[in-house]
Design an enzyme around this catalytic site. Structure first.
Site, PDB file in Angstrom:
ATOM      1  N   LEU A  26      -4.842  23.206  -7.611  1.00 19.33           N
ATOM      2  CA  LEU A  26      -3.445  23.551  -7.355  1.00 19.33           C
ATOM      3  C   LEU A  26      -3.169  23.664  -5.855  1.00 19.33           C
ATOM      4  O   LEU A  26      -2.201  23.093  -5.338  1.00 19.33           O
ATOM      5  CB  LEU A  26      -3.111  24.859  -8.068  1.00 19.33           C
ATOM      6  N   TYR A  27      -4.034  24.411  -5.170  1.00 18.72           N
ATOM      7  CA  TYR A  27      -3.850  24.595  -3.726  1.00 18.72           C
ATOM      8  C   TYR A  27      -3.895  23.245  -3.011  1.00 18.72           C
ATOM      9  O   TYR A  27      -3.020  22.926  -2.191  1.00 18.72           O
ATOM     10  CB  TYR A  27      -4.952  25.517  -3.191  1.00 18.72           C
ATOM     11  N   ALA A  28      -4.896  22.429  -3.345  1.00 23.02           N
ATOM     12  CA  ALA A  28      -5.033  21.124  -2.682  1.00 23.02           C
ATOM     13  C   ALA A  28      -3.862  20.212  -3.040  1.00 23.02           C
ATOM     14  O   ALA A  28      -3.362  19.469  -2.185  1.00 23.02           O
ATOM     15  CB  ALA A  28      -6.354  20.477  -3.072  1.00 23.02           C
ATOM     16  N   SER A  52      -0.818  21.131  -3.731  1.00 27.35           N
ATOM     17  CA  SER A  52       0.363  21.570  -2.974  1.00 27.35           C
ATOM     18  C   SER A  52       0.291  21.081  -1.531  1.00 27.35           C
ATOM     19  O   SER A  52       1.297  20.686  -0.938  1.00 27.35           O
ATOM     20  CB  SER A  52       0.499  23.097  -3.014  1.00 27.35           C
ATOM     21  N   LYS A  53      -0.918  21.078  -0.969  1.00 24.96           N
ATOM     22  CA  LYS A  53      -1.082  20.621   0.420  1.00 24.96           C
ATOM     23  C   LYS A  53      -1.084  19.099   0.510  1.00 24.96           C
ATOM     24  O   LYS A  53      -0.747  18.524   1.545  1.00 24.96           O
ATOM     25  CB  LYS A  53      -2.377  21.199   0.990  1.00 24.96           C
TER      26      LYS A  53
END
Lengths: 247, 103
Positions: A157-159, A161-162
């Site tokens: 998820l974090y990756a 979003s980035k």
């Protein structure tokens, strides 16, 4: 020092020839370092965070704002316009992390992470560019992460979003080029901040092993790349992504 | 006191003159609410139109002391673009200003 509903602000002239820098997520970590870095360099710095700050800095104006909220972002950029009449640099640093198996990630977490990391960067970029285009000059720098090219398990998820930030920035670079605005991305390695406190040490070590230079990043490493992106001589550099550590 | 449509038309015309697109001089500098902004006979290309919309948004925001977003999904999805002429843009701005006043 007067304190207003917009947060803490120091005494300043309302119109200045000094470059004006906007930094999101400036309360702590990389954002605070960048605020200090650019204030020391003689720039007027407008920063924001969801919580008030408990520190003061000459040349720094703080706005309590959530970058995921459109009205907050408009109010944030309006402070730069009202107080300084210009905006030269916008640094989208605000970010939240999520370390979880993709199969166990709650919908609310998806909204929260995408809200701050992507929606926030997009809203701030949009509003900042509107102000920058009046002077046919501007620099937008967005923060991504080495988790994007490294495809780190547990950070889907974090990756993602980035990764969205990277694609958005590359297309935005093309749309804003005619207005003299550059858009670039820096992708830091893990840095010892609150953002990675919850990441297990062995996971961090595995990321470091995949870097050409196997150490944690430092705030200075990030500032160095941003310094390059925002210098006047970099007017021909846009749509670029620089990952740190040799990833 | 409410904002009159003529006020909005004047604001748009002022913003067009500020940007001063090359096509304006080519067409004798005349501007009215019938002036085409975009399309075959329009004064602006897509980049110029974006700049105009941003400037008009700011002008409207100054009038009502609140953000007004002209480039919203509703505007983009209309079969007849609200950005085609000065008058059409003024009509759309009035619609948004009216909604703002009621909220």
């Amino acid at each position: 020092m007067p304190v207003t509903e917009d947060g803490h602000r120091d005494a300043r002239s309302t119109r200045s020839d000094k470059p004006v820098v906007l930094i999101t997520g400036a309360r702590r970590g990389i954002g605070r370092y960048l605020a200090e870095h650019y204030a020391r360099a003689g720039m007027c710095v407008v920063g924001c965070s969801r919580e008030p700050i408990d520190w003061q800095l000459e040349g720094y104006t703080h706005v309590v704002a959530d970058v995921a909220q459109e009205d907050d972002v408009k109010r944030l950029v309006a402070v730069a316009q009202r107080e300084f009449g210009r905006l030269d640099v916008a640094i989208n640093n605000a970010g939240v992390a999520s370390m979880n198996a993709a199969l166990l990630t709650p919908a609310d977490t998806i909204d929260r992470v995408m809200g701050t990391n992507f929606r926030g960067a997009a809203l701030v970029s949009r509003e900042a560019a509107k102000l920058m285009m009046r002077r046919k000059h501007g620099r937008i720098v967005n923060l991504s992460t080495v988790a994007v090219p490294l495809r780190v398990e547990g950070e889907a998820l974090y990756a993602a979003s980035k990764s969205a930030v990277v694609t958005y920035s590359q297309i935005l670079a093309r749309e804003l080029a005619p207005y003299g605005i550059t858009v670039n991305v820096v992708g830091p390695t893990p840095i010892d901040t609150d953002l990675i406190r919850s990441v297990p040490a062995d996971k961090i070590q595995r990321i470091l092993e995949q870097q050409a230079i196997k150490r944690l990043g430092r705030f200075e490493d990030v500032a160095n790349v941003i310094d390059f992106f925002i210098r006047p001589e970099s007017e021909f550099v846009t749509g670029q992504v620089i990952y740190l550590g040799g990833v | 006191m409410g904002i009159e449509r003529e006020q909005v038309v004047s604001l748009i015309i002022d913003k067009v003159r500020d940007i001063d697109p090359p096509a304006l001089a080519e067409r004798g500098n005349g501007l009215s609410e019938h002036t085409a902004l975009f399309g075959k006979e329009g004064l602006f290309d897509s980049l110029g139109l974006v700049a105009l919309i941003v400037d008009v948004e700011q002008g409207l925001a100054d009038l009502v002391d609140a953000p007004i977003t002209l480039g919203d999904d509703r505007a983009m999805s209309q079969s007849r673009s609200p950005f085609r002429t000065v008058g059409a843009l003024a009509d759309y701005a009035m619609l948004l200003l009216d909604e703002h006043a009621r909220n």
